[in-house]
Scaffold this motif. Structure first.
Motif, PDB file in Angstrom:
ATOM      1  N   ALA A  69      40.814 -30.868  37.139  1.00  0.00           N
ATOM      2  CA  ALA A  69      41.238 -31.566  38.303  1.00  0.00           C
ATOM      3  C   ALA A  69      40.028 -32.301  38.765  1.00  0.00           C
ATOM      4  O   ALA A  69      39.926 -33.075  39.875  1.00  0.00           O
ATOM      5  N   ILE A  70      39.078 -32.507  37.792  1.00  0.00           N
ATOM      6  CA  ILE A  70      37.963 -33.618  38.009  1.00  0.00           C
ATOM      7  C   ILE A  70      38.387 -35.148  38.327  1.00  0.00           C
ATOM      8  O   ILE A  70      39.330 -35.621  37.284  1.00  0.00           O
ATOM      9  N   ASP A  71      37.968 -35.613  39.385  1.00  0.00           N
ATOM     10  CA  ASP A  71      38.246 -37.246  39.593  1.00  0.00           C
ATOM     11  C   ASP A  71      37.110 -37.898  39.275  1.00  0.00           C
ATOM     12  O   ASP A  71      36.021 -37.731  40.059  1.00  0.00           O
ATOM     13  N   PRO A  72      37.116 -38.606  38.055  1.00  0.00           N
ATOM     14  CA  PRO A  72      35.991 -39.259  37.860  1.00  0.00           C
ATOM     15  C   PRO A  72      35.273 -40.399  38.617  1.00  0.00           C
ATOM     16  O   PRO A  72      34.119 -40.878  38.631  1.00  0.00           O
ATOM     17  N   ILE A  89      29.863 -28.811  32.027  1.00  0.00           N
ATOM     18  CA  ILE A  89      28.640 -29.198  31.244  1.00  0.00           C
ATOM     19  C   ILE A  89      28.886 -29.923  30.180  1.00  0.00           C
ATOM     20  O   ILE A  89      28.361 -31.071  29.514  1.00  0.00           O
ATOM     21  N   ARG A  90      29.351 -29.125  29.299  1.00  0.00           N
ATOM     22  CA  ARG A  90      29.802 -29.326  28.019  1.00  0.00           C
ATOM     23  C   ARG A  90      30.675 -30.834  28.039  1.00  0.00           C
ATOM     24  O   ARG A  90      30.431 -31.852  27.216  1.00  0.00           O
ATOM     25  N   ARG A  91      31.551 -30.902  28.843  1.00  0.00           N
ATOM     26  CA  ARG A  91      32.359 -32.096  29.075  1.00  0.00           C
ATOM     27  C   ARG A  91      31.520 -33.448  29.391  1.00  0.00           C
ATOM     28  O   ARG A  91      31.511 -34.338  28.814  1.00  0.00           O
ATOM     29  N   LEU A  92      30.586 -32.961  30.045  1.00  0.00           N
ATOM     30  CA  LEU A  92      29.651 -34.048  30.774  1.00  0.00           C
ATOM     31  C   LEU A  92      28.694 -34.667  29.427  1.00  0.00           C
ATOM     32  O   LEU A  92      28.483 -35.836  29.368  1.00  0.00           O
ATOM     33  N   ALA A  93      28.555 -33.733  28.601  1.00  0.00           N
ATOM     34  CA  ALA A  93      27.718 -34.110  27.328  1.00  0.00           C
ATOM     35  C   ALA A  93      28.581 -34.927  26.197  1.00  0.00           C
ATOM     36  O   ALA A  93      27.847 -35.278  25.301  1.00  0.00           O
ATOM     37  N   THR A  94      29.974 -34.834  26.526  1.00  0.00           N
ATOM     38  CA  THR A  94      30.637 -35.673  25.680  1.00  0.00           C
ATOM     39  C   THR A  94      30.811 -37.327  26.119  1.00  0.00           C
ATOM     40  O   THR A  94      31.162 -37.410  27.188  1.00  0.00           O
ATOM     41  N   PRO A  95      30.759 -38.400  25.295  1.00  0.00           N
ATOM     42  CA  PRO A  95      30.546 -39.487  25.844  1.00  0.00           C
ATOM     43  C   PRO A  95      31.903 -39.760  26.322  1.00  0.00           C
ATOM     44  O   PRO A  95      33.016 -39.871  25.690  1.00  0.00           O
ATOM     45  N   GLU A  96      32.120 -40.514  27.628  1.00  0.00           N
ATOM     46  CA  GLU A  96      33.390 -40.780  28.101  1.00  0.00           C
ATOM     47  C   GLU A  96      33.328 -42.257  28.787  1.00  0.00           C
ATOM     48  O   GLU A  96      32.198 -42.726  28.913  1.00  0.00           O
ATOM     49  N   GLU A  97      34.462 -42.962  28.902  1.00  0.00           N
ATOM     50  CA  GLU A  97      34.369 -44.119  29.446  1.00  0.00           C
ATOM     51  C   GLU A  97      33.929 -44.279  30.929  1.00  0.00           C
ATOM     52  O   GLU A  97      33.488 -45.029  31.340  1.00  0.00           O
ATOM     53  N   THR A  98      34.566 -43.134  31.841  1.00  0.00           N
ATOM     54  CA  THR A  98      34.288 -43.172  33.215  1.00  0.00           C
ATOM     55  C   THR A  98      33.803 -41.546  33.374  1.00  0.00           C
ATOM     56  O   THR A  98      34.799 -40.783  33.627  1.00  0.00           O
ATOM     57  N   PRO A  99      32.761 -41.167  33.330  1.00  0.00           N
ATOM     58  CA  PRO A  99      32.222 -39.875  33.494  1.00  0.00           C
ATOM     59  C   PRO A  99      32.025 -39.782  34.968  1.00  0.00           C
ATOM     60  O   PRO A  99      31.659 -40.687  35.565  1.00  0.00           O
ATOM     61  N   PRO A 100      32.329 -38.424  35.317  1.00  0.00           N
ATOM     62  CA  PRO A 100      31.999 -38.345  36.820  1.00  0.00           C
ATOM     63  C   PRO A 100      30.464 -38.014  36.937  1.00  0.00           C
ATOM     64  O   PRO A 100      29.805 -37.738  35.939  1.00  0.00           O
ATOM     65  N   PHE A 101      29.882 -38.091  38.112  1.00  0.00           N
ATOM     66  CA  PHE A 101      28.553 -37.741  38.025  1.00  0.00           C
ATOM     67  C   PHE A 101      28.521 -36.325  39.025  1.00  0.00           C
ATOM     68  O   PHE A 101      29.096 -36.261  39.951  1.00  0.00           O
ATOM     69  N   VAL A 102      27.701 -35.438  38.420  1.00  0.00           N
ATOM     70  CA  VAL A 102      28.026 -34.166  39.213  1.00  0.00           C
ATOM     71  C   VAL A 102      26.726 -33.708  39.874  1.00  0.00           C
ATOM     72  O   VAL A 102      25.476 -34.050  39.334  1.00  0.00           O
ATOM     73  N   ILE A 103      26.643 -33.033  40.887  1.00  0.00           N
ATOM     74  CA  ILE A 103      25.415 -32.734  41.666  1.00  0.00           C
ATOM     75  C   ILE A 103      25.654 -31.144  41.795  1.00  0.00           C
ATOM     76  O   ILE A 103      26.731 -30.677  42.576  1.00  0.00           O
ATOM     77  N   ALA A 104      24.914 -30.448  41.193  1.00  0.00           N
ATOM     78  CA  ALA A 104      24.998 -28.779  41.023  1.00  0.00           C
ATOM     79  C   ALA A 104      23.908 -28.231  41.881  1.00  0.00           C
ATOM     80  O   ALA A 104      22.607 -28.644  41.869  1.00  0.00           O
ATOM     81  N   GLN A 105      24.246 -26.996  42.371  1.00  0.00           N
ATOM     82  CA  GLN A 105      23.421 -26.456  43.546  1.00  0.00           C
ATOM     83  C   GLN A 105      23.240 -24.978  42.930  1.00  0.00           C
ATOM     84  O   GLN A 105      23.975 -24.607  42.623  1.00  0.00           O
ATOM     85  N   THR A 106      21.875 -24.742  43.143  1.00  0.00           N
ATOM     86  CA  THR A 106      21.535 -22.957  42.867  1.00  0.00           C
ATOM     87  C   THR A 106      20.494 -22.567  43.485  1.00  0.00           C
ATOM     88  O   THR A 106      19.477 -23.348  43.808  1.00  0.00           O
ATOM     89  N   GLU A 107      20.705 -21.462  43.930  1.00  0.00           N
ATOM     90  CA  GLU A 107      19.334 -20.707  44.666  1.00  0.00           C
ATOM     91  C   GLU A 107      18.704 -19.768  43.752  1.00  0.00           C
ATOM     92  O   GLU A 107      17.409 -19.569  43.933  1.00  0.00           O
ATOM     93  N   ARG A 108      19.383 -19.226  42.482  1.00  0.00           N
ATOM     94  CA  ARG A 108      18.449 -18.658  41.650  1.00  0.00           C
ATOM     95  C   ARG A 108      18.617 -19.162  40.100  1.00  0.00           C
ATOM     96  O   ARG A 108      19.267 -18.756  39.274  1.00  0.00           O
ATOM     97  N   PRO A 109      17.863 -20.210  40.166  1.00  0.00           N
ATOM     98  CA  PRO A 109      17.903 -20.976  38.541  1.00  0.00           C
ATOM     99  C   PRO A 109      17.488 -20.121  37.461  1.00  0.00           C
ATOM    100  O   PRO A 109      17.894 -20.284  36.349  1.00  0.00           O
ATOM    101  N   TRP A 110      16.606 -19.285  37.785  1.00  0.00           N
ATOM    102  CA  TRP A 110      16.006 -18.439  36.871  1.00  0.00           C
ATOM    103  C   TRP A 110      17.179 -17.450  36.000  1.00  0.00           C
ATOM    104  O   TRP A 110      16.986 -16.807  34.928  1.00  0.00           O
TER     105      TRP A 110
END
Length: 226
Positions: A69-72, A89-110
């Motif tokens: 459902a991602i809208d680039p 995250i794997r999709r973002l690491a794959t080169p694309e012509e129009t990649p989306p920009f992702v802002i991810a949030q976490t309270e417990r990164p550890w």
């Protein structure tokens, strides 16, 4: 810099990074940053920063539901980053012509899989810490302006020192509580009374705060910066 971010206290390093990358983020292309992570306890500004970044870029902020459902053309918001987001995250690491920009949030990164945050797609992990005294003074002023109180007449330094355990969200909540049902700006006495009625988040999350502080010193970049 966009007004939405200018109205957030501090965050000098993150704002500097965004200003340097805005042309790429607006135009897209293979060199465009793919994702950032905002790490911080509730109330430290993760959602406000996400909205400000999207506004500065000039693209809508949409909550992630599925890879399909991602809208680039939008900014993708991941509200609670976890193992289930590895396909994204794997999709973002794959080169694309129009990649989306992702802002991810976490309270417990550890608690996140180590490979997730080390992925090539993650540009920076930003730590949104509790505000320092200078930032708290600015937050009190911003809280007053948001309610239309341009000249509130309080001493923001005194309030900043008294609110050392409060998150930005809690300072705004205290101001709103003190201003409720009053035609004029609340006095310092009203604001102190409002703070007394709050139970600071860190009182119940001290262990998480210590873990987050230790983790981010090794693995993240302070959003406050210089």
């Amino acid at each position: 810099m966009n007004d939405a971010l200018e109205h957030l206290a501090g965050l000098g390093a993150l704002k500097t990074w965004l200003a340097a990358h805005l042309p790429l983020l607006r135009e897209g292309g293979t060199l465009t940053p793919r994702a950032i992570v905002l790490a911080g306890l509730p109330g430290t500004g993760k959602h406000s920063v996400s909205r400000g970044i999207a506004s500065a870029i000039g693209r809508p902020l949409t909550t992630f539901t599925s890879v399909a459902a991602i809208d680039p053309t939008s900014i993708v918001l991941v509200e609670d980053l976890g193992r289930e987001h590895l396909p994204l995250i794997r999709r973002l690491a794959t080169p694309e012509e129009t990649p989306p920009f992702v802002i991810a949030q976490t309270e417990r990164p550890w608690e996140l899989p180590a490979g997730l945050l080390r992925a090539d797609a993650i540009e920076t992990v930003w730590h949104l810490d509790l505000p320092d005294v200078k930032e708290r003074a600015e937050i009190w002023d911003i809280a007053a302006k948001r309610l239309g109180h341009r000249n509130p007449g309080f001493d923001n330094v005194i309030l900043a020192r008294a609110s050392h355990e409060l998150t930005p969200a809690e300072i705004h909540a205290a101001y709103a509580r003190a201003a409720r049902s009053r035609p004029q700006a609340p006095t310092e006495r009203h604001l102190f009374e409002a703070m007394v009625g709050l139970q600071p988040l860190i009182a119940a999350r001290k262990e998480d705060l210590l873990r987050l502080t230790y983790w981010t010193r090794r693995c993240a970049t302070p959003a406050r910066g210089a």
